[in-house]
Write a protein that holds these residues in place. Structure first.
Motif, mmCIF file in Angstrom:
data_model
loop_
_atom_site.group_PDB
_atom_site.id
_atom_site.type_symbol
_atom_site.label_atom_id
_atom_site.label_comp_id
_atom_site.label_asym_id
_atom_site.label_seq_id
_atom_site.Cartn_x
_atom_site.Cartn_y
_atom_site.Cartn_z
ATOM 1 N N ARG A 2 0.834 -1.196 0.000
ATOM 2 C CA ARG A 2 0.000 0.000 0.000
ATOM 3 C C ARG A 2 0.877 1.257 0.000
ATOM 4 O O ARG A 2 2.025 1.219 0.447
ATOM 5 N N THR A 3 0.298 2.375 -0.462
ATOM 6 C CA THR A 3 1.098 3.599 -0.554
ATOM 7 C C THR A 3 1.393 4.211 0.819
ATOM 8 O O THR A 3 2.262 5.066 0.934
ATOM 9 N N VAL A 4 0.673 3.790 1.877
ATOM 10 C CA VAL A 4 0.995 4.322 3.207
ATOM 11 C C VAL A 4 2.062 3.483 3.905
ATOM 12 O O VAL A 4 2.573 3.892 4.957
ATOM 13 N N ASP A 5 2.408 2.333 3.356
ATOM 14 C CA ASP A 5 3.416 1.487 4.014
ATOM 15 C C ASP A 5 4.782 2.173 3.999
ATOM 16 O O ASP A 5 5.120 2.882 3.053
ATOM 17 N N ARG A 6 5.549 1.903 5.051
ATOM 18 C CA ARG A 6 6.859 2.546 5.149
ATOM 19 C C ARG A 6 7.804 2.076 4.048
ATOM 20 O O ARG A 6 7.864 0.889 3.765
ATOM 21 N N PRO A 7 8.573 3.005 3.478
ATOM 22 C CA PRO A 7 9.577 2.588 2.499
ATOM 23 C C PRO A 7 10.628 1.685 3.154
ATOM 24 O O PRO A 7 10.859 1.773 4.352
ATOM 25 N N ARG A 9 13.830 1.736 2.632
ATOM 26 C CA ARG A 9 15.071 2.451 2.941
ATOM 27 C C ARG A 9 14.921 3.248 4.236
ATOM 28 O O ARG A 9 14.033 4.089 4.349
ATOM 29 N N TYR A 89 -1.301 0.967 8.956
ATOM 30 C CA TYR A 89 -2.506 1.254 9.708
ATOM 31 C C TYR A 89 -3.694 1.272 8.774
ATOM 32 O O TYR A 89 -3.548 1.443 7.573
ATOM 33 N N PHE A 91 -8.150 2.265 8.591
ATOM 34 C CA PHE A 91 -9.211 3.035 9.234
ATOM 35 C C PHE A 91 -9.708 2.301 10.476
ATOM 36 O O PHE A 91 -9.859 2.892 11.540
ATOM 37 N N LEU A 94 -7.429 2.446 13.521
ATOM 38 C CA LEU A 94 -7.389 3.784 14.128
ATOM 39 C C LEU A 94 -8.685 4.088 14.858
ATOM 40 O O LEU A 94 -8.684 4.661 15.947
#
Lengths: 101, 362
Positions: A2-7, A9, A89, A91, A94
């Motif tokens: 997903r685009t919110v996942d941490r990179p 690096r 995370y 919805f 949270l």
């Protein structure tokens, strides 16, 4: 992914350093929230002439208040110690936190 | 206005203060560190010229290697990412704790006239748009039904108000920036104004102040943002029509509007889509009408450190097209589409707002 996942690096050169900084940042946030709350509380109590500083220092929590503190303490520890492990995370995850004080 | 509980308020205020520290104190140190590097002057020269996207990627990789020597920069980036995530991680529980109260207001003030909200459930959503959780917001623009209170009562007044994220400089006032961008229009009394990718009513509400008699129309792909804009517009009596449509194919007739506004949307679409949107806007403009664009500045318009910062958003703040958009030349694309009197300029330091404007030949 997903685009919110941490990179992958790390920002600080090493993943564990990032994790420690996440814990540190969470602690700093919690520390501030608490200081804000205490300052507001003392202000309100002083305005209403309910207590003085000496009473605050001498008070020992019991019963429901002690349980509330225990619950909040557990949430704090999960938030801080769990920070490096919460890699994403949703919805739903949270929204479940809405009842934390 | 419903306020957040103490935990939510104080937590978001903390994020605002941390982001301000990061984007002022740490950023200043990082700039000093960068300026002291031997490669800085040569990189500065190289970054002034236009280039193809793969050349920009090579330049940025070399500049990033130099910029990242600064410990202050590395911490600055860490905090930017952390605050970016925490905006939602803190704001959503804070808003959920007030859901009942917000819902009561929404129900009480539900717009009676829905004719100015034209949603299209059959609209084909472009593949490049689907699944992107823009700005690290879980679910993206349409993922959370309480997006409006989340920004109005939380992230907006406590975090974004200080600036210091993405292309927005620290301490910049993003609301007054919108007004200053609209001040650059050369069309004096437009009768019809269309905003492509309007989101909510943020820019159009300022257009209403400047042009009280104009017909205002906003188009966007996101039903949630359009509903939010419509709610605000009806509540404040702004008389704006919101339409769910693709900016490449809008419902306006040829030669039907006097002004087109595009505010901070092209960095959220692939360059090939930007080209189509600009051609479509040219089609709907009246002869003599004007299109005004504000978007993050192109890499060629900022120093290498700022370019690295802008590029960073692509992989670190859920902005998949940020780098691609900063690699293109909007002014050239407008000229190729037929626009004349095209120019481009920054309104504030560090290149943002970056205005590109052009007129359809009379």
């Amino acid at each position: 992914m997903r685009t919110v996942d941490r990179p992958e690096r790390p920002y600080l050169g090493q993943k564990e350093l990032d994790d420690l900084m996440r814990m540190n940042s969470e602690l700093l946030a919690e520390l501030w929230i608490l200081r804000d709350r205490v300052t507001v509380l003392e202000h309100m109590l002083q305005e209403k002439s309910v207590i003085d500083r000496k009473q605050l220092n001498e008070y020992v929590p019991q019963g429901d208040l002690a349980k509330e503190l225990e619950r909040e303490r557990a949430a704090l520890i999960e938030r801080v110690a769990g920070a490096p492990h919460a890699t994403s995370y949703t919805f739903e995850s949270l929204a479940r936190q809405a009842d934390v004080g | 206005m419903i306020t957040l509980k103490q935990r939510g308020r104080a937590g978001l205020q903390f994020l605002g203060s941390l982001q301000t520290f990061s984007s002022s104190t740490l950023r200043d140190i990082a700039e000093q560190d960068y300026a002291a590097q031997p490669e800085a002057p040569e990189l500065a020269e190289e970054f002034k010229s236009d280039a193809r996207p793969h050349v920009w990627q090579d330049r940025l990789r070399r500049a990033r290697d130099v910029v990242e020597r600064s410990k202050a920069y590395r911490f600055n980036r860490f905090y930017q990412r952390w605050v970016g995530e925490q905006n939602y991680i803190r704001a959503i529980p804070a808003v959920e704790a007030r859901r009942t109260e917000w819902q009561a207001i929404a129900d009480a003030k539900k717009p009676k006239d829905t004719s100015r909200l034209q949603l299209n459930p059959n609209l084909e959503i472009p593949s490049w748009y689907e699944g992107v959780e823009w700005h690290l917001e879980p679910g993206g623009w349409d993922g959370y039904d309480m997006t409006q209170p989340m920004f109005m009562a939380g992230i907006g007044p406590y975090v974004f108000v200080h600036g210091g994220y993405a292309a927005v400089d620290v301490f910049a006032d993003i609301r007054s920036q919108r007004g200053r961008v609209l001040d650059q229009l050369r069309v004096s009394e437009p009768k019809r104004i269309y905003e492509v990718g309007c989101g909510g009513a943020t820019t159009l509400s300022i257009a209403r102040q400047k042009f009280p008699n104009a017909e205002l129309i906003g188009g966007d792909l996101s039903p949630a943002l359009l509903r939010s804009g419509h709610f605000m517009s009806e509540m404040l009596g702004l008389n704006i029509t919101f339409r769910q449509e693709d900016g490449c194919n809008v419902a306006e007739q040829d030669n039907s509007v006097d002004v087109v506004i595009s505010y901070a949307v092209h960095h959220e679409m692939p360059p090939v889509v930007t080209e189509k949107v600009i051609r479509e806007m040219f089609r709907i403009l009246q002869p003599g009408g004007e299109m005004i664009i504000n978007d993050p500045p192109p890499f060629r318009a900022v120093n290498p450190l700022q370019a690295v910062v802008l590029d960073w958003d692509t992989d670190n703040r859920a902005e998949p097209f940020f780098s691609a958009a900063a690699s293109i030349n909007l002014a050239e694309i407008m000229r190729d589409a037929g626009f004349v009197d095209v120019d481009e300029f920054a309104l504030e330091k560090r290149g943002y707002p970056w205005v590109t404007r052009g007129r359809k030949p009379a």
